[in-house]
Each structure stands twice: as structure tokens, then as C-alpha cells.
Design a protein around this motif. Structure first.
Motif, PDB file in Angstrom:
ATOM      1  N   ILE A  60       0.844  -1.262   0.123  1.00 55.33           N
ATOM      2  CA  ILE A  60      -0.165   0.133  -0.044  1.00 55.33           C
ATOM      3  C   ILE A  60       0.774   1.404  -0.027  1.00 55.33           C
ATOM      4  N   ASP A  61       2.203   1.048   0.113  1.00 56.73           N
ATOM      5  CA  ASP A  61       2.976   2.404   0.237  1.00 56.73           C
ATOM      6  C   ASP A  61       4.468   2.079  -0.191  1.00 56.73           C
ATOM      7  N   VAL A  62       4.951   3.007  -0.567  1.00 57.22           N
ATOM      8  CA  VAL A  62       6.456   2.954  -0.848  1.00 57.22           C
ATOM      9  C   VAL A  62       7.061   4.174  -0.635  1.00 57.22           C
ATOM     10  N   ALA A  63       8.199   4.318  -0.272  1.00 57.03           N
ATOM     11  CA  ALA A  63       9.182   5.205  -0.195  1.00 57.03           C
ATOM     12  C   ALA A  63      10.419   5.013  -0.922  1.00 57.03           C
ATOM     13  N   ALA A  64      11.055   5.925  -1.558  1.00 54.09           N
ATOM     14  CA  ALA A  64      12.302   5.717  -2.336  1.00 54.09           C
ATOM     15  C   ALA A  64      13.173   7.118  -2.562  1.00 54.09           C
ATOM     16  N   THR A  65      14.565   6.591  -2.410  1.00 54.87           N
ATOM     17  CA  THR A  65      15.451   7.703  -2.379  1.00 54.87           C
ATOM     18  C   THR A  65      15.938   7.888  -4.050  1.00 54.87           C
ATOM     19  N   ASP A  66      16.136   6.566  -4.437  1.00 54.72           N
ATOM     20  CA  ASP A  66      16.676   6.544  -5.913  1.00 54.72           C
ATOM     21  C   ASP A  66      16.225   5.398  -6.408  1.00 54.72           C
ATOM     22  N   ALA A  67      16.817   4.770  -7.672  1.00 52.51           N
ATOM     23  CA  ALA A  67      16.429   3.729  -8.355  1.00 52.51           C
ATOM     24  C   ALA A  67      16.885   2.274  -7.816  1.00 52.51           C
ATOM     25  N   SER A  68      17.554   2.422  -6.815  1.00 55.98           N
ATOM     26  CA  SER A  68      17.931   1.408  -6.333  1.00 55.98           C
ATOM     27  C   SER A  68      17.636   1.184  -4.751  1.00 55.98           C
ATOM     28  N   SER A  69      17.247   2.299  -3.955  1.00 58.81           N
ATOM     29  CA  SER A  69      16.762   2.219  -2.666  1.00 58.81           C
ATOM     30  C   SER A  69      15.523   2.305  -2.543  1.00 58.81           C
ATOM     31  N   ALA A  70      14.727   1.731  -1.955  1.00 59.22           N
ATOM     32  CA  ALA A  70      13.210   1.705  -1.597  1.00 59.22           C
ATOM     33  C   ALA A  70      12.787   0.865  -0.415  1.00 59.22           C
ATOM     34  N   THR A  71      11.618   1.314   0.062  1.00 59.10           N
ATOM     35  CA  THR A  71      11.079   0.691   1.186  1.00 59.10           C
ATOM     36  C   THR A  71       9.540   0.598   0.789  1.00 59.10           C
ATOM     37  N   VAL A  72       8.783  -0.627   0.873  1.00 61.79           N
ATOM     38  CA  VAL A  72       7.730  -0.844   0.490  1.00 61.79           C
ATOM     39  C   VAL A  72       7.097  -1.328   1.855  1.00 61.79           C
ATOM     40  N   THR A  73       5.755  -0.994   1.807  1.00 63.81           N
ATOM     41  CA  THR A  73       4.768  -1.312   3.075  1.00 63.81           C
ATOM     42  C   THR A  73       3.589  -2.223   2.642  1.00 63.81           C
ATOM     43  N   THR A  74       3.462  -3.237   3.257  1.00 63.48           N
ATOM     44  CA  THR A  74       2.274  -4.036   2.893  1.00 63.48           C
ATOM     45  C   THR A  74       0.955  -3.611   3.699  1.00 63.48           C
ATOM     46  N   THR A  75      -0.144  -4.293   3.481  1.00 63.41           N
ATOM     47  CA  THR A  75      -1.468  -3.956   4.112  1.00 63.41           C
ATOM     48  C   THR A  75      -1.376  -4.274   5.388  1.00 63.41           C
ATOM     49  N   ASP A  76      -0.536  -5.136   5.998  1.00 63.41           N
ATOM     50  CA  ASP A  76      -0.345  -5.517   7.363  1.00 63.41           C
ATOM     51  C   ASP A  76       0.806  -4.689   7.789  1.00 63.41           C
ATOM     52  N   ASP A  77       1.181  -3.784   7.366  1.00 66.41           N
ATOM     53  CA  ASP A  77       2.197  -2.798   8.049  1.00 66.41           C
ATOM     54  C   ASP A  77       3.465  -3.597   8.270  1.00 66.41           C
ATOM     55  N   ARG A  78       3.967  -4.695   7.087  1.00 67.20           N
ATOM     56  CA  ARG A  78       5.126  -5.022   7.235  1.00 67.20           C
ATOM     57  C   ARG A  78       5.947  -4.288   6.333  1.00 67.20           C
ATOM     58  N   LYS A  79       7.245  -3.774   6.446  1.00 63.40           N
ATOM     59  CA  LYS A  79       8.019  -3.151   5.686  1.00 63.40           C
ATOM     60  C   LYS A  79       9.167  -4.050   5.258  1.00 63.40           C
TER      61      LYS A  79
END
Lengths: 355, 447
Positions: free
Chosen positions: B414-433
Motif C-alpha cells: 500500500i505504500d512505497v518510499a524511495a530515495t533513488d532507483a536502487s533504494s526503496a522501502t515498501v509497506t504491505t497492508t499489514d504494515d510490514r516493511k
């Protein structure tokens, strides 16, 4: 060669060729047969490819292309896939640009929709790249067009061999983006053309030149007895062996760095771009490599030959009054001037030699 | 440079020695230089996508092969020029949209729908007077034309016709089937612009939307906010409604909707009314819009239409995709890059659109046949991460072509945060990252 087919799809075409038959052409090695354990990875690849239905690509054709590519990547494994870890192949599959591979495959199989898509997507890029590669000088537009057009012809596969169309696309296995691959093919053709032309002109014999230099007595360095010529030649032979050993022990990237600098006469800015580094980083690393090489040469002379420091110095001095690895001082003073030389000019001096 | 060239001259003997050493085959004796690698290897090398041992192997070859080095140099040069040209071209195409009047049709549809939503909204018990003001104020920027008509009315009386301007009475008898012109901008009295002539008959129930007029759908939800408070009563059809109601109480709710919808649209002269809409879209993201819009509005929209998205893939291939009706669709999200001109938005599960002129024009991009994208993050103008249902993670690093990244899990993101094309953090619906630092090759559970 320079004419792109006006109607690429009007060429005779006898239904979709089987994927394996079409893609097996470039790979001399037999295609790797994926074991069942790779089915999931292949499936993921296939999903990533997301080939539209109009391309008429079957999963079997796609897998055959994957197998051909894998055989090229792991050349030793072709007869016996068991020799290669399935994990390795799986990791390889994950890195593939599956969508681009599907497009290339569909084009290679002569699918009209895929060709339309390819032309729409890549044609402008291809011309731009050709212009950039050829057009260092103004008025090279026709040459750029020729370069790109010759590529179209081969991509479509005008050449026939054994009654089958041979498409350049067969050489693409998805290891890079299709656009980058096209640039690489253009670059290869252009460079080969230039080298062919250059071969007609007489090349200076650098090796001979160096030998002459070695034979010529040089001014003695202060503080040391001038070594006799014979000894000097001897020193140089020893030094060269030490230098070769030092270079061989270098990290390949550092060796490449030195080659760009000393053999191709690239500027620091160019070297930085080629290695994906900032110019300042390239400069710093080049200096470090030279220090490194010098240290290794000195160490090997000292240790392997049991030379004293004075002997090592004498040996280095007789190689040259201005040993290249001390150039860092001068280099630091002039990094700003780097980058304004045309790459075309580089490589014309010392480098036009391939071992 | 001059001094450097001089350096190279001065140390010629030693440099030649070095050159000879460099040119000789490295490694153990008998190990010959490999044949030159295929263009594909050069391409992958220049993309830094070879693995470590391959990179070392080929760099060793390059260090001994002038031909390969020349090819690499030519490629780098071509890549730089091509990239620069592409960027320039993308920038030159702004403001063209304003001359393309076709957007008026979808804009009109949007306004109609907006009014429809307003009209069908059940009346809340609270008094319109005070609650309307903050809502109107909040949406001033989003829907200026609606605002202008609403404002004077909102304070005095809840009975006043909500969106009907003084000169609108003439338009009251107009009903949907009478649309005959898309050139409504020329008529000061503003006949309603139909969505398109062919689809007139479906007008009441099926509103066709192209990728482009999704933005109007958003605008509509927003403009629906303003009238919401004012039309708090069933008689919100307004005094002008007299005519319409007199003709006969419509038996179908659908019809009522459309009729009442027409009137609010009609009064506003189309160019000023609709013109601000497209540029306004980026100003408030889809998420923001969805949050500020009354929750009733999307629910209502759900059963009103099936949405058909047509996207053009290349020249000859166009593909129509029917997406789920609106209840299944996520609130459309605009993803911003650091450059305010460059935006992405999720137009349906399978498509995204990119704008390089702050939302004036959008280009549809194909992502993945199975994608159902929910959120995105664009750390640069050419890099964008998208995540969605069933472990969908997509990445573009050239702003054009999307590749699917192998996900750490098949859960819904449900969510993603990224700093560039190689680094990113994704979040699932149950809030796992999960975090990656190598472009998605490996994912590590994040705290």
C-alpha cells in the motif's frame, strides 16, 4: 545495406518460426534445457515480460529464448545443466529485461504488431544514437542515417541463411535494456568501420620505438653512476617484468583505468563517465593506482631480487627521468581542462593495437 | 590539458613501457585474451548490471582491448547526447493542450457528474449555513468556477438553487438528448457539451472516460464538495427545478440526476469554467482529493459507470481495457517527482500516465498486464517506484519503460518510499516493511 525495407512486413514469411529454431542460431552451444526446478523462475520471467497477445508469443518460445541466453551466459553448462547451480540460473533469470526480450523475440519471429511497437518506440532513439556516434563533425547526418538504416535491415533479417531469416534480434538475450543494446550494436559497427579504415593507413610501430628508446644512452641521473648501456637494458627488462606482474595483480577496473589514461589518452572527465564516476573520483583513483603500481614494482624488485633501495632507485631512474607515476603533481594542477577533447581523437595515438 | 599533454610527452619512455605492459595479456602465461564480448555484454556493462565476477572478467578484457574501449566510449557519448535530446524534446511540448479543445467534452462530463453526485446525495440533518463555509473555502482553488456561483448563495439561504447562475433559466429546459454541439465555448449561454456524440445514448448510465479525462473525474469529486453543503435538502434541485419537476416527476433516479446535473453546468461559460480544471489537478493529489471529498461521492460514483480506458501502445496497437467499476478502483494517485513539472499518476491498475509539463498533458505508459497499482514514489524525474496488489512492484529508471521487480512477498503493498532507483522501502497492508538497496534484487525486512 543502407536501405531499410519500406514495407518490412511485406517480406515473405512462412508463419511463426518455432522459437527454439529461430533463437538457436546465434548460440553455437546447444540450448540449455531448464530443469523443472526452474519452472517458477521462468514463469516469473514470463509474467514480467507481459507480452501483449498481439505479439503471438508463446511461453514455449519464450522459454527457448531464455534457455539459449542461459547457454551463452554459462557456456560450460550446455551439455550438462547439472554442473551449474540452479540458483545461479535463477538469479540470472531474475536480472533479465524480460519485456525487452519478449519484444526482440516477437520481432525476430516477424510479428507485425511487435515491429510496429518497436519502430514507434525505438526509432527516434536509434537515430539520435547514430547521430551521436557518427556525427562528431557536422554534416555527418547522412552517415548517421546509413548507420541506423543498416541496422534496421539486419534487425529485420534481410539476410537469409539456409532458407531462414537471420535477425540481429536473435543476438539479444535480455541482459540489458533493448535501447542500450542497440546503442552497443551501433557503436560496434561504427568502431569497426573506423578501424577498418585506419588499418589502411600505416601505423607507427610503437614497440620498435620503445626498443629504440631503451637502446639510446640517456643522461645520467645525479647522484648515481651512469649504468652502462647493457646494464641499463638489463634493468629495463627486469623492470618491465616487475611492472607486468604489478599490473596483473591490479584490480581489473584499475587496470582498465590505466588503459584509458595511458593508451587511449582519455581525459579524466571521460574516464569518469566511462567508469561511472565523478571526474574528481576518477582523478583520485588514477593517482592511487599509480602509487600502488609503483609501490608494487619497488616491492617486487626489493623482495624478489633482494635489491637495496639504491639499486631499486637506480633501476627506476634508468627507466626514465620522469617516471609516470610521479605525474600526479602535474595532474592535480590541470583537472579543469579535462573533458574538452573529442573522444574520436583519442585512441589514435598509442592505442590502436589489439593483442 | 596542455600541461597534461606535456606530461604525457615528457614521460614517453616510461609511459611506453607502461603501455606495452598494459597491452600484454594479463594473468598466467597461456591465458589468452578472450574474444571480444557481444554488444549485449557491453550494453549490460554500461548499465552496471553484470555481476561482480563478470564485470571483473570483462574489465580485464577491456583493459587489453582498444576496440572494446572505443565502443564503450562511443556508447557513453551516444547515451549522453540521446538523453539530453530526449529531455529537451519532452520540455518543449508544454501548453499545447490549451489549443486542443477536445478536453472540453470530458470537462463537461465531469461537471455533470459532479452535479449528479450532489443532487443524489441524501440530505444531512445539519443546517447548511455554517458548515458550508469552511467547505467552500477549502475548495476554492480546486473549483473556482463552482465557487463563484456558490459563494453568494451559500450564506443567505439553503433554499437557493445551488449552482444556478442568474442567467441560467434559459438553459433549464435543456435535457440531455438535445446536445448538439461540442463547441459550447462559443455560446455565452453555454449549452452543455456532450461527452461525445456517439456515446450520447449512454450518457445517463455509462460515462466513457479516456485516460485523459480521469482528471476531470477527480475535479468532479472535488467540486462536489462545494455544493454538498448547500444542496443539503432534497429541494436542492433549486427554484429553477420548478420547470423540470413540473414536466413530470422523474421515475428513475438516473434521469433526475442527469437533468439536475445539466443545470449547474450550463450557466458557467465553458472556457472559464473548465479551463482551470486540468492545471489544478496536480495541485492536489488524488489522495488528498479523495480524503477531502465527501465519502459519499465515490460510493455514488461506483454504481453509475463502468469505466473504459483506452491506451495507445505504440502506433498500431491500441488496447481497450475494462477496469473494475469505481468501487474496486483505488483513489487515483498522483506521484510527484522533485521537479514540479514531472508527475506520474495511476490511471488504472495496468496503466500509469506521466506528465512532464506539470499535468497539462499526460502520456499513457504500459506497466504490467497483472498490475494493480496502489501507490508510488518518484525520487527523480526519471525514476519512479509503484506498488500494488499481489506483490506488484514496478520500477522505471528512464521515465518510460517499466519493469517488474521481484517482490519480497506476494502480499498487497500500500505504500512505497524511495530515495533513488536502487533504494526503496515498501509497506504491505499489514504494515510490514521491506527495504532494498540494490534495485529490488534483495529485500530485507525493515523494522
Amino acid at each position: 545495406m543502407t536501405s531499410r525495407p519500406a514495407q518490412p512486413f511485406a517480406a515473405p514469411k512462412t508463419g511463426p518460426v518455432s522459437g527454439r529454431a529461430a533463437t538457436a542460431l546465434p548460440a553455437p552451444a546447444a540450448a540449455l534445457q531448464f530443469s523443472a526446478s526452474l519452472a517458477a523462475a521462468v514463469e516469473r520471467c514470463w509474467l514480467r515480460a507481459a507480452a501483449p497477445a498481439e505479439w503471438n508469443l508463446t511461453r514455449e518460445q519464450f522459454q527457448a529464448a531464455l534457455e539459449t541466453g542461459a547457454a551463452r551466459r554459462f557456456p560450460g553448462a550446455a551439455p550438462d545443466p547439472g554442473k551449474i547451480d540452479a540458483k545461479k540460473i535463477e538469479a540470472y533469470l531474475e536480472t533479465l529485461h524480460a519485456a525487452d526480450l519478449a519484444l526482440a523475440l516477437a520481432c525476430s519471429l516477424g510479428n507485425a504488431a511487435a515491429w510496429d511497437f518497436f519502430m514507434a518506440e525505438f526509432r527516434p532513439e536509434l537515430y539520435r544514437a547514430a547521430r551521436a556516434i557518427v556525427g562528431y563533425a557536422a554534416g555527418q547526418d547522412a552517415a548517421a542515417r546509413d548507420l541506423a538504416d543498416s541496422l534496421y535491415a539486419d534487425l529485420y533479417g534481410l539476410r537469409e541463411s539456409e532458407g531462414r531469416r537471420k535477425s540481429l534480434f536473435d543476438y539479444f538475450h535480455g541482459r540489458s535494456k533493448l535501447g542500450t543494446w542497440l546503442r552497443a550494436v551501433l557503436a560496434q559497427r561504427h568502431v569497426d568501420e573506423i578501424r577498418r579504415a585506419r588499418r589502411i593507413e600505416p601505423l607507427e610501430d610503437e614497440a620498435g620505438e620503445v626498443r629504440n628508446e631503451i637502446g639510446v644512452p640517456r643522461a645520467p641521473s645525479p647522484g648515481h653512476d651512469p649504468p652502462p648501456d647493457l646494464e641499463r637494458v638489463n634493468y629495463l627488462v627486469i623492470l618491465q617484468a616487475a611492472l607486468a606482474a604489478a599490473l596483473d595483480s591490479l584490480d581489473p577496473r584499475d587496470r582498465l583505468r590505466l588503459a584509458y589514461y595511458y593508451m587511449d589518452d582519455r581525459t579524466l572527465a571521460e574516464i569518469g563517465r566511462l567508469l561511472g564516476e565523478h571526474e574528481a573520483t576518477a582523478s583520485r583513483k588514477l593517482e592511487r593506482v599509480r602509487r600502488d603500481v609503483r609501490a608494487r614494482v619497488e616491492a617486487s624488485l626489493r623482495d624478489a631480487r633482494n635489491w637495496s633501495d639504491a639499486q631499486v632507485r637506480a633501476c627506476l631512474d634508468c627507466a626514465s627521468g620522469e617516471w609516470p607515476f610521479d605525474l600526479s603533481v602535474h595532474l592535480q594542477s590541470a583537472p579543469g581542462a579535462a573533458g574538452d577533447r573529442k573522444p574520436a581523437a583519442a585512441g589514435s595515438g598509442a592505442a590502436a593495437r589489439k593483442i | 590539458m596542455a600541461s597534461r599533454d606535456k606530461d604525457r610527452e615528457q614521460d614517453k619512455p616510461a609511459a611506453d613501457l607502461l603501455r606495452r605492459s598494459l597491452a600484454s595479456p594479463a594473468g598466467a602465461p597461456g591465458l589468452d585474451v578472450d574474444p571480444c564480448p557481444d554488444p549485449e555484454i557491453l550494453a549490460a556493462y554500461s548499465e552496471h548490471s553484470l555481476d561482480a565476477d563478470e564485470t571483473a572478467r570483462y574489465e580485464l578484457h577491456f583493459s587489453q582491448c582498444a576496440r572494446c574501449r572505443e565502443m564503450l566510449a562511443a556508447m557513453v557519448h551516444a547515451g549522453e547526447l540521446a538523453g539530453a535530446a530526449g529531455e529537451k524534446r519532452a520540455r518543449s511540448s508544454s501548453t499545447a493542450w490549451i489549443w486542443d479543445w477536445r478536453w472540453l467534452a470530458p470537462a463537461a462530463v465531469a461537471l455533470v457528474l459532479a452535479a449528479a453526485l450532489v443532487a443524489r446525495r441524501p440530505s444531512p440533518p445539519h443546517s447548511a449555513g455554517e458548515s458550508s463555509r469552511p467547505l467552500v473555502a477549502m475548495n476554492q482553488s480546486a473549483a473556482p468556477p463552482a465557487d463563484m456561483t456558490v459563494k453568494p448563495e451559500s450564506a443567505p439561504a439553503a433554499t437557493a438553487p445551488v449552482l444556478i447562475a442568474p442567467n441560467s433559466s434559459g438553459a433549464l429546459e435543456r435535457i440531455a438528448p438535445n446536445f448538439d454541439s461540442t463547441k459550447s465555448e462559443s455560446a455565452p449561454r453555454a449549452k452543455l457539451a456532450p461527452p461525445s456524440r456517439d456515446e450520447r445514448k449512454e450518457f445517463a448510465t455509462n460515462v466513457p472516460l479516456t485516460g485523459r479525462n480521469y482528471e476531470q473525474l477527480d475535479a468532479l469529486k472535488k467540486s462536489a464538495v462545494a455544493p454538498k453543503a448547500d444542496s443539503s435538502e432534497p429541494r436542492g434541485y433549486g427554484v429553477g427545478q420548478g420547470a423540470g419537476n413540473g414536466v413530470g416527476i422523474p421515475s428513475s433516479a438516473e434521469t433526475v440526476t442527469v437533468e439536475s446535473a445539466i443545470r449547474p453546468v450550463a450557466p458557467a461559460p465553458p472556457p472559464p469554467a473548465a479551463a482551470p480544471v486540468p492545471p489544478e489537478i496536480p495541485a492536489d493529489t488524488g489522495v488528498g482529493a479523495a480524503a477531502s471529498a465527501p465519502s459519499a461521492a465515490p460510493e455514488r460514483a461506483r454504481n453509475q459507470q463502468t469505466v473504459v480506458v483506452t491506451a495507445n501502445r505504440g502506433l498500431a496497437m491500441s488496447e481497450a481495457v475494462t477496469v473494475e467499476s469505481a468501487d474496486d478502483r483505488n483513489p487515483r494517485t498522483v506521484v510527484r517527482s522533485p521537479d514540479p513539472d514531472v508527475l506520474w499518476r495511476i490511471s488504472s491498475g495496468r496503466f500509469v500516465e506521466r506528465s512532464s509539463d506539470a499535468g497539462a498533458t499526460w502520456r499513457v505508459q504500459w506497466t504490467n498486464a497483472n498490475a494493480h497499482v496502489i501507490a508510488g514514489a518518484a525520487p527523480s524525474i526519471e525514476t519512479c517506484w509503484l506498488v500494488g496488489r499481489n506483490g506488484i512492484i514496478l520500477l522505471t529508471s528512464d521515465g518510460k519503460r517499466w519493469r517488474t521487480i521481484a517482490p519480497p512477498t506476494d502480499a498487497d503493498f500500500i505504500d512505497v518510499a524511495a530515495t533513488d532507483a536502487s533504494s526503496a522501502t515498501v509497506t504491505t497492508t499489514d504494515d510490514r516493511k521491506f527495504t532494498t538497496t540494490d534495485g529490488g534484487k534483495r529485500w530485507i525486512p525493515a523494522p
